[in-house]
Design a protein around this motif. Structure first.
Motif, short mmCIF file in Angstrom:
data_model
loop_
_atom_site.label_atom_id
_atom_site.label_comp_id
_atom_site.label_asym_id
_atom_site.label_seq_id
_atom_site.Cartn_x
_atom_site.Cartn_y
_atom_site.Cartn_z
N MET A 176 0.84 -1.18 0.00
CA MET A 176 0.00 0.00 0.00
C MET A 176 0.89 1.25 0.00
SD MET A 176 -2.82 1.07 2.78
CE MET A 176 -3.79 2.49 2.53
N LEU A 177 0.50 2.25 -0.79
CA LEU A 177 1.27 3.48 -0.90
C LEU A 177 0.56 4.62 -0.16
CD1 LEU A 177 2.20 3.30 -4.69
CD2 LEU A 177 3.66 2.77 -2.75
N ILE A 178 1.35 5.42 0.54
CA ILE A 178 0.85 6.59 1.25
C ILE A 178 1.26 7.83 0.46
CG2 ILE A 178 0.89 7.89 3.41
CD1 ILE A 178 -0.20 5.02 3.70
N SER A 179 0.29 8.68 0.14
CA SER A 179 0.56 9.89 -0.64
C SER A 179 0.93 11.05 0.26
CB SER A 179 -0.66 10.29 -1.46
OG SER A 179 -0.85 9.39 -2.50
N LYS A 180 1.93 11.80 -0.17
CA LYS A 180 2.32 13.05 0.50
C LYS A 180 2.44 14.12 -0.59
CE LYS A 180 4.82 11.08 4.37
NZ LYS A 180 4.49 11.79 5.57
N ASN A 181 1.91 15.29 -0.30
CA ASN A 181 2.02 16.41 -1.22
C ASN A 181 3.17 17.29 -0.76
OD1 ASN A 181 -0.31 15.94 -2.97
ND2 ASN A 181 -1.45 16.18 -1.07
N ILE A 182 4.09 17.55 -1.68
CA ILE A 182 5.29 18.30 -1.37
C ILE A 182 5.34 19.56 -2.22
CG2 ILE A 182 7.81 18.21 -1.25
CD1 ILE A 182 6.33 16.12 0.54
N GLN A 183 5.45 20.70 -1.55
CA GLN A 183 5.60 21.96 -2.26
C GLN A 183 7.08 22.20 -2.48
OE1 GLN A 183 3.34 25.24 -0.74
NE2 GLN A 183 4.58 26.75 -1.78
N ILE A 184 7.44 22.49 -3.72
CA ILE A 184 8.83 22.74 -4.09
C ILE A 184 9.03 24.25 -4.22
CG2 ILE A 184 10.63 22.38 -5.82
CD1 ILE A 184 9.21 19.76 -6.57
N GLU A 185 10.07 24.75 -3.56
CA GLU A 185 10.42 26.17 -3.65
C GLU A 185 11.93 26.29 -3.81
OE1 GLU A 185 7.78 28.63 -0.65
OE2 GLU A 185 8.65 26.91 0.35
N PHE A 186 12.37 27.38 -4.41
CA PHE A 186 13.79 27.66 -4.46
C PHE A 186 14.20 28.24 -3.11
CE2 PHE A 186 13.32 27.21 -8.97
CZ PHE A 186 14.56 26.78 -9.40
N ALA A 187 15.40 27.92 -2.67
CA ALA A 187 15.92 28.47 -1.42
C ALA A 187 16.13 29.98 -1.55
CB ALA A 187 17.23 27.77 -1.04
N ASP A 188 16.47 30.43 -2.73
CA ASP A 188 16.66 31.86 -3.00
C ASP A 188 15.31 32.46 -3.39
OD1 ASP A 188 17.21 34.36 -4.13
OD2 ASP A 188 19.06 33.68 -5.06
N SER A 189 14.89 33.48 -2.68
CA SER A 189 13.56 34.05 -2.92
C SER A 189 13.46 34.90 -4.19
CB SER A 189 13.11 34.88 -1.72
OG SER A 189 14.00 35.96 -1.54
N THR A 190 14.56 35.09 -4.89
CA THR A 190 14.50 35.90 -6.12
C THR A 190 13.97 35.11 -7.31
OG1 THR A 190 16.80 35.42 -6.71
CG2 THR A 190 16.38 37.39 -5.36
N ILE A 191 13.80 33.81 -7.15
CA ILE A 191 13.25 32.98 -8.23
C ILE A 191 12.14 32.11 -7.65
CG2 ILE A 191 15.03 31.22 -7.92
CD1 ILE A 191 14.78 30.61 -10.94
N LYS A 192 11.10 31.94 -8.42
CA LYS A 192 9.99 31.09 -8.00
C LYS A 192 10.05 29.78 -8.77
CE LYS A 192 6.89 34.76 -6.66
NZ LYS A 192 6.18 34.41 -5.46
#
Length: 160
Positions: free
Chosen positions: A1-17
């Motif tokens: 059985m698989l457990i789903s996780k939602n992961i938000q990806i962000e750049f560590a540098d806030s000048t780029i999204k």
């Protein structure tokens, strides 16, 4: 059985999204997903855009390893792909040795947090520095912050 996780990806540098690099992030996820599936049976779906600028990827982890599976270290292949396969396009966005940050969220639509990871960490750092002080101004500010937190907890115990 698989457990789903939602992961938000962000750049560590806030000048780029992350939205600005969605194509390359998708390619990085595709590259990293082969290794994770063959080693751990972990499935990574194609990163999707939610809201105006959020990039979220669903990760499906076998139930047997979900408790010990650390998302960040296992997704470092995405950042490695961006740094090695994109002709230096992302080299200037490194913060220390980190290019991307990964935050588990309840559901893509439920994450209305407008603050980037960098801003959240800065707020925690400032509060910690405030706690080190013992002057009257600092104590007053700390009391106000704690009152706000207490009020939020009383109004919605599940929010914090």
């Amino acid at each position: 059985m698989l457990i789903s996780k939602n992961i938000q990806i962000e750049f560590a540098d806030s000048t780029i999204k992350a939205i600005d690099a969605i194509h390359d992030i998708r390619e990085g996820v595709r590259s990293a997903s082969l290794n994770l599936y063959s080693r751990y049976g972990v499935q990574i779906q194609t990163p999707m855009v939610y809201g105006d600028d959020k990039v979220v990827v669903e990760v499906k982890i076998p139930k047997e390893i979900v408790g010990t599976f650390a998302i960040g270290p296992h997704l470092k292949g995405v950042a490695a792909y961006l740094l090695k396969q994109c002709n230096g396009r992302y080299d200037d966005y490194l913060v220390g040795k980190r290019l991307l940050s990964y935050t588990e969220i309840a559901a893509p639509d439920a994450s209305e947090n407008k603050f980037r990871m960098e801003d959240r960490l800065e707020a925690v750092s400032k509060f910690a520095k405030l706690l080190e002080r013992s002057d009257e101004e600092a104590m007053d500010a700390i009391s106000k912050i704690l009152m706000i937190i207490k009020e939020v907890n009383q109004n919605d115990i599940t929010s914090i």
